[in-house]
Motif scaffolding. Sequence first.
Motif, mmCIF file in Angstrom:
data_model
loop_
_atom_site.group_PDB
_atom_site.id
_atom_site.type_symbol
_atom_site.label_atom_id
_atom_site.label_comp_id
_atom_site.label_asym_id
_atom_site.label_seq_id
_atom_site.Cartn_x
_atom_site.Cartn_y
_atom_site.Cartn_z
ATOM 1 N N PHE A 177 0.839 -1.211 0.000
ATOM 2 C CA PHE A 177 0.000 0.000 0.000
ATOM 3 C C PHE A 177 0.869 1.255 0.000
ATOM 4 O O PHE A 177 0.597 2.219 -0.725
ATOM 5 C CB PHE A 177 -0.919 -0.013 1.223
ATOM 6 C CG PHE A 177 -1.848 1.169 1.286
ATOM 7 C CD1 PHE A 177 -2.991 1.220 0.488
ATOM 8 C CD2 PHE A 177 -1.569 2.246 2.115
ATOM 9 C CE1 PHE A 177 -3.832 2.315 0.537
ATOM 10 C CE2 PHE A 177 -2.406 3.340 2.168
ATOM 11 C CZ PHE A 177 -3.548 3.377 1.375
ATOM 12 N N ILE A 178 1.951 1.232 0.798
ATOM 13 C CA ILE A 178 2.841 2.403 0.851
ATOM 14 C C ILE A 178 3.528 2.591 -0.497
ATOM 15 O O ILE A 178 3.694 3.712 -0.973
ATOM 16 C CB ILE A 178 3.892 2.233 1.978
ATOM 17 C CG1 ILE A 178 3.226 2.499 3.312
ATOM 18 C CG2 ILE A 178 5.067 3.162 1.776
ATOM 19 C CD1 ILE A 178 4.148 2.789 4.449
ATOM 20 N N ALA A 179 3.910 1.501 -1.137
ATOM 21 C CA ALA A 179 4.565 1.608 -2.449
ATOM 22 C C ALA A 179 3.640 2.255 -3.472
ATOM 23 O O ALA A 179 4.045 3.139 -4.236
ATOM 24 C CB ALA A 179 5.002 0.220 -2.915
ATOM 25 N N SER A 180 2.369 1.847 -3.486
ATOM 26 C CA SER A 180 1.416 2.429 -4.446
ATOM 27 C C SER A 180 1.099 3.885 -4.084
ATOM 28 O O SER A 180 0.936 4.726 -4.962
ATOM 29 C CB SER A 180 0.128 1.603 -4.475
ATOM 30 O OG SER A 180 -0.533 1.655 -3.227
ATOM 31 N N LEU A 181 1.040 4.174 -2.777
ATOM 32 C CA LEU A 181 0.747 5.543 -2.346
ATOM 33 C C LEU A 181 1.904 6.478 -2.693
ATOM 34 O O LEU A 181 1.699 7.618 -3.113
ATOM 35 C CB LEU A 181 0.505 5.557 -0.828
ATOM 36 C CG LEU A 181 -0.148 6.818 -0.248
ATOM 37 C CD1 LEU A 181 -1.500 7.069 -0.894
ATOM 38 C CD2 LEU A 181 -0.310 6.677 1.260
ATOM 39 N N THR A 182 3.124 5.980 -2.560
ATOM 40 C CA THR A 182 4.307 6.775 -2.898
ATOM 41 C C THR A 182 4.299 7.160 -4.373
ATOM 42 O O THR A 182 4.665 8.282 -4.745
ATOM 43 C CB THR A 182 5.588 5.981 -2.559
ATOM 44 O OG1 THR A 182 5.586 5.663 -1.172
ATOM 45 C CG2 THR A 182 6.819 6.779 -2.887
#
Length: 960
Positions: free
Chosen positions: A273-278
């Motif tokens: 999720f953090i990777a996609s949000l970044t």
Amino acid sequence: MTDSKYFTTTKKGEIFELKTELNSDKKEKKREAVKKVIASMTVGKDVSALFPDVINCMQTDNVELKKLVYLYLMNYAKSQPDMAIMAVNTFVKDCEDPNPLIRALAVRTMGCIRVEKITEYLCEPLRKCMKDEDPYVRKTAAVCVAKLYDMNPQLVEEQGFVELLNDLLSDANPMVVANAVAALSEINEAKPLIEVNSQMVNKLLTALNECTEWGQVFILDALSGYTPRDEREAQNICERISPRLAHANAAVVLSTVKVLMKLIEMLPADSEFIASLTKKLAPPMVTLLSAEPEIQYVALRNINLIVQKRPDILKQEMKVFFVKYNDPIYVKMEKLDVMIRLAQQSNIAQVLSELKEYATEVDVDFVRKSVRAIGRCAIKVEQSAERCVATLLELIQTKVNYVVQEAVVVIKDIFRKYPNRYESIISTLCENLDTLDEPEARASMIWIIGEYAERIDNADELLESFVDGFHDENTQVQLQLLTSVVKLFLKRPTDTQQLVQRVLSLATQDSDNPDLRDRGYIYWRLLSADPAAAKQVVLAEKPLISEETDLLEPSLLDQLVCHIGSLASVYHKPPSSFVDNTKAPLRQLQPNAPLTTNGSSGDMDSAPGPGLFGVPAPSAGAVPSQDTLIADLLQLDMNPMGGAATAAAPAAPVAAHGGGLDDLLGLGGPSVPSYAAAPAAPMADPLAAWGSAPAAPAAPMGGGLNDLFGLGGGGASMGGVGGGAQGYQTPKALWLDAAKNKGLQLEGAVVRKNGAIFMEMAITNKAMQPLSDFAIQFNRNSFGLVPAQPLHIAAPVFPNQTTQVSLRLDTTGPVQKMEPLANVQIAMKNNVEVFYFATVVPMLVYFAEDGLMEKREFLELWKEIPEANEQQFTIMNNRGLTADDICAKLQANNVFTVARRSVDGQELLYHSIKYTNKIVVLSELKMEITGATTLTLSLKSRHVTALANLNEMYQQIFDN
């Protein structure tokens, strides 16, 4: 109102004509007259004489006319508070008008009229409007609550308006929700009353998509203060607000980024999720860089913080930050900073190619920063160091003076980072020795020669060429030259003995710089006593420098990331450094006059000229009369205090210190010619600027005064004053914290010694660069305290160094009453910035040495002063002092014993105090002969204001 005819009425008798027209029976004529009044008010004319006539026009069905009358009322209500009450009935009536526009207009105007007499009438109409059926009225009422809280917080809490605002968060209309959030946020800044919870968050997220852009900003800012209960809730909030990243308004985008940056910290670092949000965060920030330059600058300042916190967000976007030829210089500089932060092994070739091109530009400052950027890249990316050095050598070959000098400075840093790797280029640097004329470049070159003296055959000749003009060099160069010559001597002692003796003699005997002398003496004693130890000290291995030196402190960075999209993120300073944390209601701020230089009279009519620290200070004539009008329209209370100090012109407001002091450098105030200005003559009445308000009457002194003083009665003798008493020593306080003031730490105290006032300061440099060019300036204060001489610090304060300074003060400056009375607001400037602080000076500092009075003089003055001017206090004798001890302690602090006697089991001590401004204070101290711990202090003076905090001063003297 845009018609120019309304703004060109300058004929005589205009006020009388307007009065006639305002009382006309014809509605059209009346409306035209009100337009003319508003136009005159807008250009700064005083039309307050028409107040009752304009108020009479409120009773109308015409919305346009009503708006104009309300605008006039908002401006002049504060100057005519008694007459403003006439309009209250109309307000109440308009709050129940069928037209929602009229209802909203009425409640908005009542909120803007900052008159306390009207606030009690505002409560009931405001409560009805908060429950109005029309959302436009409700949203207006929500903002009105925040304005009312600014005037009377207690009233808002007692009347339950905070709970009503909380109820509006559930409103069906998103704009009402947004305004309720804005009002609650404003109130919470002053005093936390409502905490955002998960239920409230759901309501805010529901309203978010339908709000206007500024409503969305308010809601997002409120969400940034919420801490989710668990990972799932944090992820849910992220998903619901991420579509705001595509918004056209930059403020909405930055507020969304702020919330996401905070929530990311609560999620597992390795989650998908953090990777996609970044990936989602990068495009909107890149888009901001295609806006106008001002928005680009704000975006870049925020991006600078983001890449320090999470460089991976924009690591693939290096090309976006390449400088364009038509970018303003402030945008170019910020882009350079971001480029260096994003530089890494994969893109260093691109970056160096760009920086090399920038170094051939025409803007000198930009070229200098570009050359420094190449050096920073070499330090940050080790694999690129050799290429960076080659690029710097190419730039040196251009023979452009400022390029060569910057290159020498950064090459010194490269030598520090990579010792014994690139020394082969020293010969090339030495070829350009004659072109170096800037202190930093000369000092860097001298450091290189001293550090690698064993590899430079003619190192002694090169250093000797600098020694020949030793006294003409900058302090930074002198210090470096001294160290480098000592290094050379330790490496080649046989042929450099005369050179080192010459330099040590110049530093210790012919120099008046204490830092240079001290270092010279240390080296001299080291070399004389133990050459081996000298070698260990001077030639010790130095720590490698890091590319992280320009990064913000992690704690400060975390704080600034939580304020993305605000001024804090642009200044890169915490809000507390420039915003008053107490959020005191504006009506409570005490306006103070602009600061003038020490000794200047503070006359507002002085001619315009350059202000202190290079800030232009316009004359009073340059300030238009409509300033007060503008302040009123912004709901700022800028009425000057009464008293002689404000008789000539209104004083500019000075913000409470917590951050910063407005107008402390004399902006918009009198001209500041120089620090050497002659002292102003003392005021005829030392307390004329303080005003005078008699205190509540205190009980009169007991006993027969004539008898007590030996005048016409039984004789009384002076008690003996014990010797060896010490005056109260004020401990040093922390005035400037290095963490909040760019590495400058200032500790100090104001003391009195040998009949003079001194400011004792310890200046500590916790920054990464030397601090120099110090200057100081005082704002107007109750005793006219100003520096008696300029602040002179001969040598720069180097990193991790502390310099002790004693600055003499006197009381010849302009006087203006402060709150508290002994408060002094000060600005200190150095080569980095101007810093502001305030300190409360102990009252005893102002006690003069000639304060002892004759008995008869004391008695006559006591009788002359009315009883209403007497104040009584209880003082604790915690240390069990005897009467002799008390007299001795007071005498040591210039509180002189006039008489003492035992009456009815009590010891009565009479003292006199004279302030440096000639104000006299008389005191009676009653104590039980049996040694009770409670003393009764009676103080009396012609000027009641002079008694402020004196009882606390007595207590401190007794406890010391």
